[in-house]
Design a protein around this motif. Structure first.
Motif, PDB file in Angstrom:
ATOM      1  N   ASP A  66       0.823  -1.209   0.000  1.00 28.56           N
ATOM      2  CA  ASP A  66       0.000   0.000   0.000  1.00 28.56           C
ATOM      3  C   ASP A  66       0.861   1.263   0.000  1.00 28.56           C
ATOM      4  N   ARG A  67       2.051   1.158   0.601  1.00 27.52           N
ATOM      5  CA  ARG A  67       2.999   2.277   0.638  1.00 27.52           C
ATOM      6  C   ARG A  67       4.417   1.715   0.480  1.00 27.52           C
ATOM      7  N   TYR A  68       5.270   2.472  -0.196  1.00 25.88           N
ATOM      8  CA  TYR A  68       6.652   2.059  -0.448  1.00 25.88           C
ATOM      9  C   TYR A  68       7.611   3.109   0.105  1.00 25.88           C
ATOM     10  N   PHE A  69       8.615   2.648   0.865  1.00 28.53           N
ATOM     11  CA  PHE A  69       9.589   3.530   1.499  1.00 28.53           C
ATOM     12  C   PHE A  69      11.020   3.094   1.190  1.00 28.53           C
ATOM     13  N   TRP A  70      11.907   4.075   1.213  1.00 22.63           N
ATOM     14  CA  TRP A  70      13.344   3.834   1.264  1.00 22.63           C
ATOM     15  C   TRP A  70      13.788   4.096   2.697  1.00 22.63           C
ATOM     16  N   ALA A  71      14.650   3.248   3.220  1.00 23.01           N
ATOM     17  CA  ALA A  71      15.284   3.500   4.517  1.00 23.01           C
ATOM     18  C   ALA A  71      16.765   3.743   4.242  1.00 23.01           C
ATOM     19  N   VAL A  72      17.245   4.886   4.702  1.00 25.94           N
ATOM     20  CA  VAL A  72      18.638   5.289   4.472  1.00 25.94           C
ATOM     21  C   VAL A  72      19.181   5.909   5.758  1.00 25.94           C
ATOM     22  N   PHE A  76      22.871   9.841   3.665  1.00 30.46           N
ATOM     23  CA  PHE A  76      22.481   9.472   2.304  1.00 30.46           C
ATOM     24  C   PHE A  76      21.975  10.708   1.550  1.00 30.46           C
ATOM     25  N   PRO A  77      22.355  10.853   0.271  1.00 33.74           N
ATOM     26  CA  PRO A  77      21.873  11.989  -0.536  1.00 33.74           C
ATOM     27  C   PRO A  77      20.397  11.792  -0.929  1.00 33.74           C
ATOM     28  N   LEU A  78      19.498  12.424  -0.193  1.00 35.72           N
ATOM     29  CA  LEU A  78      18.060  12.221  -0.375  1.00 35.72           C
ATOM     30  C   LEU A  78      17.552  12.639  -1.744  1.00 35.72           C
ATOM     31  N   ASP A  79      18.256  13.526  -2.428  1.00 38.30           N
ATOM     32  CA  ASP A  79      17.820  13.971  -3.752  1.00 38.30           C
ATOM     33  C   ASP A  79      17.859  12.846  -4.791  1.00 38.30           C
ATOM     34  N   LEU A  80      18.514  11.740  -4.498  1.00 35.61           N
ATOM     35  CA  LEU A  80      18.533  10.587  -5.409  1.00 35.61           C
ATOM     36  C   LEU A  80      17.211   9.821  -5.404  1.00 35.61           C
ATOM     37  N   LEU A  81      16.475   9.900  -4.309  1.00 40.07           N
ATOM     38  CA  LEU A  81      15.289   9.066  -4.128  1.00 40.07           C
ATOM     39  C   LEU A  81      14.102   9.619  -4.915  1.00 40.07           C
ATOM     40  N   PRO A  82      13.344   8.726  -5.548  1.00 38.98           N
ATOM     41  CA  PRO A  82      12.178   9.171  -6.321  1.00 38.98           C
ATOM     42  C   PRO A  82      11.154   9.885  -5.431  1.00 38.98           C
ATOM     43  N   GLU A  83      10.579  10.962  -5.941  1.00 41.54           N
ATOM     44  CA  GLU A  83       9.624  11.762  -5.170  1.00 41.54           C
ATOM     45  C   GLU A  83       8.356  11.004  -4.818  1.00 41.54           C
ATOM     46  N   GLU A  84       7.977  10.016  -5.613  1.00 42.27           N
ATOM     47  CA  GLU A  84       6.720   9.303  -5.384  1.00 42.27           C
ATOM     48  C   GLU A  84       6.853   8.170  -4.356  1.00 42.27           C
ATOM     49  N   THR A  85       7.914   8.198  -3.565  1.00 40.94           N
ATOM     50  CA  THR A  85       8.138   7.190  -2.534  1.00 40.94           C
ATOM     51  C   THR A  85       8.349   7.859  -1.177  1.00 40.94           C
ATOM     52  N   GLY A  86       8.235   7.058  -0.121  1.00 45.70           N
ATOM     53  CA  GLY A  86       8.466   7.570   1.217  1.00 45.70           C
ATOM     54  C   GLY A  86       9.925   7.430   1.618  1.00 45.70           C
ATOM     55  N   VAL A  87      10.311   8.159   2.667  1.00 47.42           N
ATOM     56  CA  VAL A  87      11.693   8.131   3.142  1.00 47.42           C
ATOM     57  C   VAL A  87      11.700   7.938   4.654  1.00 47.42           C
ATOM     58  N   ILE A  88      12.532   7.010   5.082  1.00 44.25           N
ATOM     59  CA  ILE A  88      12.766   6.751   6.500  1.00 44.25           C
ATOM     60  C   ILE A  88      14.257   6.911   6.749  1.00 44.25           C
ATOM     61  N   ILE A  97      10.219   8.406  10.158  1.00 40.50           N
ATOM     62  CA  ILE A  97       9.612   8.619   8.844  1.00 40.50           C
ATOM     63  C   ILE A  97       9.684  10.112   8.556  1.00 40.50           C
ATOM     64  N   VAL A  98      10.452  10.489   7.537  1.00 36.10           N
ATOM     65  CA  VAL A  98      10.585  11.906   7.210  1.00 36.10           C
ATOM     66  C   VAL A  98       9.698  12.314   6.036  1.00 36.10           C
ATOM     67  N   THR A  99       9.362  11.357   5.180  1.00 36.07           N
ATOM     68  CA  THR A  99       8.414  11.595   4.088  1.00 36.07           C
ATOM     69  C   THR A  99       7.470  10.411   4.021  1.00 36.07           C
ATOM     70  N   MET A 100       6.181  10.677   4.250  1.00 35.50           N
ATOM     71  CA  MET A 100       5.188   9.603   4.161  1.00 35.50           C
ATOM     72  C   MET A 100       4.975   9.246   2.695  1.00 35.50           C
ATOM     73  N   ALA A 101       5.008   7.967   2.414  1.00 36.56           N
ATOM     74  CA  ALA A 101       4.780   7.493   1.048  1.00 36.56           C
ATOM     75  C   ALA A 101       3.314   7.676   0.675  1.00 36.56           C
ATOM     76  N   PRO A 102       3.048   7.982  -0.588  1.00 40.53           N
ATOM     77  CA  PRO A 102       1.643   8.042  -1.018  1.00 40.53           C
ATOM     78  C   PRO A 102       1.015   6.656  -0.926  1.00 40.53           C
ATOM     79  N   GLU A 103      -0.275   6.637  -0.681  1.00 35.75           N
ATOM     80  CA  GLU A 103      -0.977   5.354  -0.528  1.00 35.75           C
ATOM     81  C   GLU A 103      -1.598   4.930  -1.852  1.00 35.75           C
ATOM     82  N   THR A 104      -1.347   3.693  -2.215  1.00 33.24           N
ATOM     83  CA  THR A 104      -1.982   3.043  -3.353  1.00 33.24           C
ATOM     84  C   THR A 104      -2.494   1.705  -2.840  1.00 33.24           C
ATOM     85  N   LYS A 105      -3.787   1.625  -2.580  1.00 34.67           N
ATOM     86  CA  LYS A 105      -4.376   0.434  -1.968  1.00 34.67           C
ATOM     87  C   LYS A 105      -4.224  -0.798  -2.872  1.00 34.67           C
ATOM     88  N   LEU A 106      -3.819  -1.882  -2.232  1.00 28.42           N
ATOM     89  CA  LEU A 106      -3.747  -3.154  -2.949  1.00 28.42           C
ATOM     90  C   LEU A 106      -5.150  -3.651  -3.284  1.00 28.42           C
TER      91      LEU A 106
END
Length: 139
Positions: A66-72, A76-88, A97-106
Protein backbone atom coordinates in the motif's frame (compact mmCIF):
# COMPACT_ATOMS: atom_id res chain seq x y z
CA UNK A 1 21.45 -2.44 10.69
CA UNK A 2 19.02 -0.09 8.94
CA UNK A 3 16.37 -2.81 8.85
CA UNK A 4 16.67 -3.33 12.61
CA UNK A 5 16.10 0.37 13.31
CA UNK A 6 13.15 0.45 10.89
CA UNK A 7 11.55 -2.61 12.49
CA UNK A 8 11.97 -1.15 15.97
CA UNK A 9 10.42 2.14 14.91
CA UNK A 10 7.47 0.56 13.13
CA UNK A 11 6.71 -1.68 16.09
CA UNK A 12 6.18 1.49 18.09
CA UNK A 13 3.45 2.41 15.59
CA UNK A 14 1.71 -0.97 15.86
CA UNK A 15 3.31 -2.56 12.79
CA UNK A 16 4.82 -6.04 12.80
CA UNK A 17 7.60 -6.77 10.34
CA UNK A 18 9.42 -9.53 8.53
CA UNK A 19 12.76 -9.15 6.81
CA UNK A 20 13.89 -10.59 3.47
CA UNK A 21 10.34 -11.27 2.35
CA UNK A 22 9.62 -12.74 -1.09
CA UNK A 23 6.34 -11.34 -2.43
CA UNK A 24 6.79 -13.05 -5.82
CA UNK A 25 9.39 -15.11 -7.59
CA UNK A 26 12.49 -13.04 -8.36
CA UNK A 27 11.69 -10.33 -5.79
CA UNK A 28 12.97 -10.00 -2.22
CA UNK A 29 12.15 -6.95 -0.13
CA UNK A 30 14.27 -5.92 2.84
CA UNK A 31 11.33 -5.28 5.19
CA UNK A 32 7.63 -5.90 4.80
CA UNK A 33 5.43 -4.35 7.48
CA UNK A 34 1.86 -5.20 8.42
CA UNK A 35 -0.05 -2.43 10.14
CA UNK A 36 -2.78 -2.55 12.76
CA UNK A 37 -5.48 -1.92 10.12
CA UNK A 38 -4.10 -4.49 7.67
CA UNK A 39 -2.01 -2.01 5.67
CA UNK A 40 1.08 -3.41 3.98
CA UNK A 41 4.25 -1.38 3.61
CA UNK A 42 7.49 -2.30 1.83
CA UNK A 43 10.74 -0.75 3.00
CA UNK A 44 13.95 -1.07 1.00
CA UNK A 45 17.17 -0.30 2.89
CA UNK A 46 19.98 1.41 1.00
CA UNK A 47 23.38 1.92 2.57
CA UNK A 48 25.01 4.00 -0.17
CA UNK A 49 24.61 5.75 -3.51
CA UNK A 50 26.04 2.70 -5.28
CA UNK A 51 23.61 0.39 -3.47
CA UNK A 52 20.70 2.57 -4.59
CA UNK A 53 21.79 3.02 -8.22
CA UNK A 54 22.36 -0.73 -8.66
CA UNK A 55 18.77 -1.53 -7.59
CA UNK A 56 16.88 -2.32 -10.77
CA UNK A 57 13.90 -4.16 -9.23
CA UNK A 58 12.36 -1.69 -6.79
CA UNK A 59 9.47 -0.64 -9.03
CA UNK A 60 8.35 -4.27 -9.14
CA UNK A 61 7.70 -4.08 -5.39
CA UNK A 62 5.04 -1.40 -5.81
CA UNK A 63 2.47 -4.01 -6.84
CA UNK A 64 2.79 -5.73 -3.45
CA UNK A 65 2.22 -2.91 -0.96
CA UNK A 66 0.00 0.00 0.00
CA UNK A 67 3.00 2.28 0.64
CA UNK A 68 6.65 2.06 -0.45
CA UNK A 69 9.59 3.53 1.50
CA UNK A 70 13.34 3.83 1.26
CA UNK A 71 15.28 3.50 4.52
CA UNK A 72 18.64 5.29 4.47
CA UNK A 73 21.05 6.73 6.99
CA UNK A 74 21.34 10.44 7.74
CA UNK A 75 24.30 10.87 5.36
CA UNK A 76 22.48 9.47 2.30
CA UNK A 77 21.87 11.99 -0.54
CA UNK A 78 18.06 12.22 -0.38
CA UNK A 79 17.82 13.97 -3.75
CA UNK A 80 18.53 10.59 -5.41
CA UNK A 81 15.29 9.07 -4.13
CA UNK A 82 12.18 9.17 -6.32
CA UNK A 83 9.62 11.76 -5.17
CA UNK A 84 6.72 9.30 -5.38
CA UNK A 85 8.14 7.19 -2.53
CA UNK A 86 8.47 7.57 1.22
CA UNK A 87 11.69 8.13 3.14
CA UNK A 88 12.77 6.75 6.50
CA UNK A 89 16.01 7.87 8.13
CA UNK A 90 17.35 4.99 10.19
CA UNK A 91 20.26 3.57 12.09
CA UNK A 92 20.68 0.30 13.96
CA UNK A 93 18.66 1.51 16.93
CA UNK A 94 15.70 3.52 15.66
CA UNK A 95 14.26 5.39 12.70
CA UNK A 96 12.04 8.29 11.72
CA UNK A 97 9.61 8.62 8.84
CA UNK A 98 10.59 11.91 7.21
CA UNK A 99 8.41 11.59 4.09
CA UNK A 100 5.19 9.60 4.16
CA UNK A 101 4.78 7.49 1.05
CA UNK A 102 1.64 8.04 -1.02
CA UNK A 103 -0.98 5.35 -0.53
CA UNK A 104 -1.98 3.04 -3.35
CA UNK A 105 -4.38 0.43 -1.97
CA UNK A 106 -3.75 -3.15 -2.95
CA UNK A 107 -6.58 -4.97 -4.70
CA UNK A 108 -8.43 -7.32 -2.34
CA UNK A 109 -7.21 -10.55 -3.93
CA UNK A 110 -3.56 -9.42 -3.89
CA UNK A 111 -3.91 -8.27 -0.25
CA UNK A 112 -5.24 -11.70 0.76
CA UNK A 113 -2.29 -13.44 -0.90
CA UNK A 114 0.22 -11.06 0.73
CA UNK A 115 -1.35 -11.52 4.18
CA UNK A 116 -1.18 -15.30 3.82
CA UNK A 117 2.44 -15.16 2.64
CA UNK A 118 3.32 -12.79 5.48
CA UNK A 119 1.79 -15.10 8.09
CA UNK A 120 3.49 -18.16 6.63
CA UNK A 121 6.86 -16.41 6.40
CA UNK A 122 6.64 -15.25 10.01
CA UNK A 123 5.61 -18.70 11.24
CA UNK A 124 8.44 -20.42 9.36
CA UNK A 125 10.94 -17.94 10.81
CA UNK A 126 9.62 -18.71 14.29
CA UNK A 127 9.99 -22.47 13.68
CA UNK A 128 13.58 -21.97 12.53
CA UNK A 129 14.43 -19.75 15.52
CA UNK A 130 12.90 -22.23 17.94
CA UNK A 131 14.46 -25.31 16.33
CA UNK A 132 17.52 -24.36 14.23
CA UNK A 133 18.06 -27.98 13.16
CA UNK A 134 14.62 -28.28 11.56
CA UNK A 135 14.50 -28.82 7.80
CA UNK A 136 12.07 -26.33 6.28
CA UNK A 137 12.85 -27.10 2.65
CA UNK A 138 9.55 -28.94 2.13
CA UNK A 139 7.47 -26.32 3.97
Amino acid sequence: MLARGVCRHLLGHGFVTVEEFVPASGLRVDVMALGPKGEIWVIECKSSRADFTSDRKWQGYLDYCDRYFWAVDDAFPLDLLPEETGVIIADGYDAEIVTMAPETKLPGARRKVMLQKFARHAALRWHKARDPAINLSSA
